[in-house]
Design a protein around this motif. Sequence first.
Motif, PDB file in Angstrom:
ATOM      1  N   ARG A 155       0.752  -1.329  -0.077  1.00 48.26           N
ATOM      2  CA  ARG A 155      -0.076   0.091   0.267  1.00 48.26           C
ATOM      3  C   ARG A 155       0.816   1.150  -0.073  1.00 48.26           C
ATOM      4  O   ARG A 155       2.243   1.598   0.974  1.00 48.26           O
ATOM      5  N   LEU A 156       0.834   1.896  -0.438  1.00 48.23           N
ATOM      6  CA  LEU A 156       1.575   3.662  -1.209  1.00 48.23           C
ATOM      7  C   LEU A 156       1.507   4.150   0.434  1.00 48.23           C
ATOM      8  O   LEU A 156       2.192   5.020   0.982  1.00 48.23           O
ATOM      9  N   GLU A 157      -0.035   4.056   0.816  1.00 46.01           N
ATOM     10  CA  GLU A 157       0.550   5.327   2.404  1.00 46.01           C
ATOM     11  C   GLU A 157       0.982   5.058   3.283  1.00 46.01           C
ATOM     12  O   GLU A 157       1.317   5.208   4.022  1.00 46.01           O
ATOM     13  N   VAL A 158       0.767   3.168   3.035  1.00 49.55           N
ATOM     14  CA  VAL A 158       1.644   2.255   4.359  1.00 49.55           C
ATOM     15  C   VAL A 158       3.250   2.303   4.132  1.00 49.55           C
ATOM     16  O   VAL A 158       4.302   2.454   4.599  1.00 49.55           O
ATOM     17  N   GLN A 159       3.763   2.243   2.730  1.00 46.09           N
ATOM     18  CA  GLN A 159       5.063   2.359   2.865  1.00 46.09           C
ATOM     19  C   GLN A 159       5.467   3.651   3.053  1.00 46.09           C
ATOM     20  O   GLN A 159       6.770   4.587   3.685  1.00 46.09           O
ATOM     21  N   ARG A 160       4.926   5.034   2.752  1.00 41.42           N
ATOM     22  CA  ARG A 160       5.478   6.734   2.624  1.00 41.42           C
ATOM     23  C   ARG A 160       5.336   6.701   4.136  1.00 41.42           C
ATOM     24  O   ARG A 160       5.933   7.449   5.159  1.00 41.42           O
ATOM     25  N   ILE A 191     -16.034   5.319  -2.164  1.00 40.76           N
ATOM     26  CA  ILE A 191     -14.939   5.782  -2.127  1.00 40.76           C
ATOM     27  C   ILE A 191     -14.516   5.375  -0.318  1.00 40.76           C
ATOM     28  O   ILE A 191     -15.295   5.727   0.505  1.00 40.76           O
ATOM     29  N   ARG A 192     -12.855   5.481  -0.011  1.00 39.06           N
ATOM     30  CA  ARG A 192     -12.721   4.769   1.567  1.00 39.06           C
ATOM     31  C   ARG A 192     -12.010   5.822   1.857  1.00 39.06           C
ATOM     32  O   ARG A 192     -11.251   6.080   0.659  1.00 39.06           O
ATOM     33  N   VAL A 193     -11.913   6.708   3.023  1.00 42.91           N
ATOM     34  CA  VAL A 193     -10.496   7.687   3.512  1.00 42.91           C
ATOM     35  C   VAL A 193      -9.643   6.778   4.214  1.00 42.91           C
ATOM     36  O   VAL A 193      -9.867   5.506   5.227  1.00 42.91           O
ATOM     37  N   SER A 194      -8.754   6.329   3.297  1.00 47.43           N
ATOM     38  CA  SER A 194      -6.972   5.936   3.922  1.00 47.43           C
ATOM     39  C   SER A 194      -6.724   6.680   4.673  1.00 47.43           C
ATOM     40  O   SER A 194      -5.429   7.417   4.308  1.00 47.43           O
ATOM     41  N   VAL A 195      -5.880   6.399   6.233  1.00 46.91           N
ATOM     42  CA  VAL A 195      -5.142   7.617   6.788  1.00 46.91           C
ATOM     43  C   VAL A 195      -3.685   6.736   7.589  1.00 46.91           C
ATOM     44  O   VAL A 195      -3.617   5.337   7.927  1.00 46.91           O
ATOM     45  N   ALA A 196      -2.396   7.049   7.144  1.00 49.12           N
ATOM     46  CA  ALA A 196      -1.627   5.988   7.550  1.00 49.12           C
ATOM     47  C   ALA A 196      -0.674   6.788   8.595  1.00 49.12           C
ATOM     48  O   ALA A 196      -0.235   7.877   7.915  1.00 49.12           O
ATOM     49  N   LEU A 197      -0.504   6.690   9.680  1.00 50.23           N
ATOM     50  CA  LEU A 197       0.465   7.374  10.926  1.00 50.23           C
ATOM     51  C   LEU A 197       1.282   6.958  11.674  1.00 50.23           C
ATOM     52  O   LEU A 197       1.232   5.796  11.575  1.00 50.23           O
ATOM     53  N   PRO A 198       2.615   7.508  11.331  1.00 50.02           N
ATOM     54  CA  PRO A 198       3.624   6.221  11.553  1.00 50.02           C
ATOM     55  C   PRO A 198       3.964   6.701  13.482  1.00 50.02           C
ATOM     56  O   PRO A 198       3.572   7.960  13.517  1.00 50.02           O
ATOM     57  N   VAL A 199       4.459   5.655  13.598  1.00 47.79           N
ATOM     58  CA  VAL A 199       4.268   5.137  15.309  1.00 47.79           C
ATOM     59  C   VAL A 199       6.119   5.696  15.293  1.00 47.79           C
ATOM     60  O   VAL A 199       7.239   5.106  14.964  1.00 47.79           O
ATOM     61  N   LEU A 200       6.390   6.654  15.610  1.00 44.04           N
ATOM     62  CA  LEU A 200       7.418   7.717  16.008  1.00 44.04           C
ATOM     63  C   LEU A 200       7.850   7.458  17.450  1.00 44.04           C
ATOM     64  O   LEU A 200       7.613   7.310  18.162  1.00 44.04           O
ATOM     65  N   GLU A 201       9.890   7.254  17.590  1.00 39.83           N
ATOM     66  CA  GLU A 201      10.303   7.218  18.855  1.00 39.83           C
ATOM     67  C   GLU A 201      11.757   7.804  18.061  1.00 39.83           C
ATOM     68  O   GLU A 201      12.675   8.032  17.586  1.00 39.83           O
ATOM     69  N   GLY A 202      12.011   9.192  18.580  1.00 40.82           N
ATOM     70  CA  GLY A 202      12.861   9.709  18.177  1.00 40.82           C
ATOM     71  C   GLY A 202      13.014  10.276  16.759  1.00 40.82           C
ATOM     72  O   GLY A 202      11.613  10.366  15.709  1.00 40.82           O
TER      73      GLY A 202
END
Length: 527
Positions: A155-160, A191-202
């Motif tokens: 998935r493009l959003e997951v890669q980014r 359509i569906r809205v797909s949101v991908a958020l990174p889990v960041l630690e520093g």
Amino acid sequence: MFAAVGVAGFMLTLAGLAFVRVYDNQLIRQTESELIAQGAVIAEVFRDRLRDAEPPDTFGRERTAPWPFPIPDDTRLRPILPSLRAADAPLPAGDTPKASRVPAEPLSQAAGQRLTPLLEQVRAATLAGIRVVDTEGVVVASSSAALLGATLADRLEVQRALRGEPVSVLRRRYAEPEDTPLASLSRDTGIRVSVALPVLEGDRVWGAVVLTRTPMTFAKATYADRWNLTATGFVLLGVVALMSLAAGALVGRPLRALMRQTRAIAASDPAGFEPVARPVVAELAELSESLAGMATALRDRNQYIRSFAANVSHEFKTPLASIQGAVELLRDSADAMTPEQRARFLANVDADARRLTRLVQRLLELARADSMTATSARTEVAPVLDALATRVRAEGVSNLQVSAPPSGLKVALPQEVLDDVLWQLVTNARQHGGEDVQLHLAVEQEDETSTVRVLVRDTGRGISEANRARIFDAFFTTARERGGTGLGLTISQSMLRAFGARLELLPATDVGTTFAVVAPLPRLQRK
């Protein structure tokens, strides 16, 4: 007014389309904002679960993507803003996630197992599909247990997101057989809205949270609020009906008055010659005034024609009757008449025939004068006065004085018109004042009104008060026995009127009569 109504209708239509588009954007962004809020909380919970496992400093992958949104001065803040629009091109729906060939990262899998029950409860309340993936895109926690161990790495959003960038995209959604058109909150949407958020630690990325949900459409939002919208629609319908009635009254009433005015004009009713009172609409007011003006002009013209025809009939009747009588006497009693009697009757016939000829000629001149059209002709006054003085003196009149006009003074009249009118005035003065009458030509320039007055004064016996009121009437003359037709001043007035000029009889004085030819200055000479 009709143009304003058309523009208003266009603007309302455009505003309605814009509102629908803006509302669609708002519904999509509302869904995106809710998913971002949920995802941010879940990402923090997942990160805390991983912290409890005390992963090494090299855990995860290095963050390579910059933060796509403006960061405030306070570096502790990291805002994520909704960015989707209804006009954005949606990505393909994507295949159903398949089992990953790569095993999930152990620490992430352990943290995800503890998080899955919470995600299932969240899904039951928010109807959002929630997935938590490790650094390789393998699902380690999900609101649907069937997807654990599947991969979303394609998935493009997951890669980014795994590069450290929060991403929101639209994906296509195909209708399912069990979809309901309006009652469902999250079905029957394209359509569906797909949101991908990174889990960041520093500066390290420990995974990502992927959330999907179908946004509410404009039709479903309208259906959900149908009762309020119906009530509002009835209110607006009433307002529009009242406005339509008011507009109909404002336009219909003056239209009916306009129709009554036209019928009154056709019936020669005096009411038709007055504009409609309070027509409200400017165009209808102008039309009513034009109709009233046209009717007045036609009435005046008709009266003029009737009066003119009656006068012509009268002027022709007298000499024709005289000619007919003379001819009958000559035919019946020619042999019994002396040569002197026959000569007198023939002389009368000749005089009446000449009078008819002059009358016809003057009528033709009047017709030409009435049909003249204005031109941009300009005539210098001084040469016309000099030529007129020479012409008068050539006929043996020596008692003529000419006051020299200002050098270069011009009037907006053709030379022949100015010359004909002045010659008519001089001829009238000689006919009515006799050979001993003194004539004086002078020029007065009126700067305030941008006109020139060419004056013709004589020292004759003047015009009586009774005759002054009729002096410009057609066929009025006090010299009929000398061949006068009473059309000279009428013809002069008609010729001048075509060029915006006029002939005036100035107030009486102790001696003589004064006429003034009032002509406009050419535009270049006006101040």
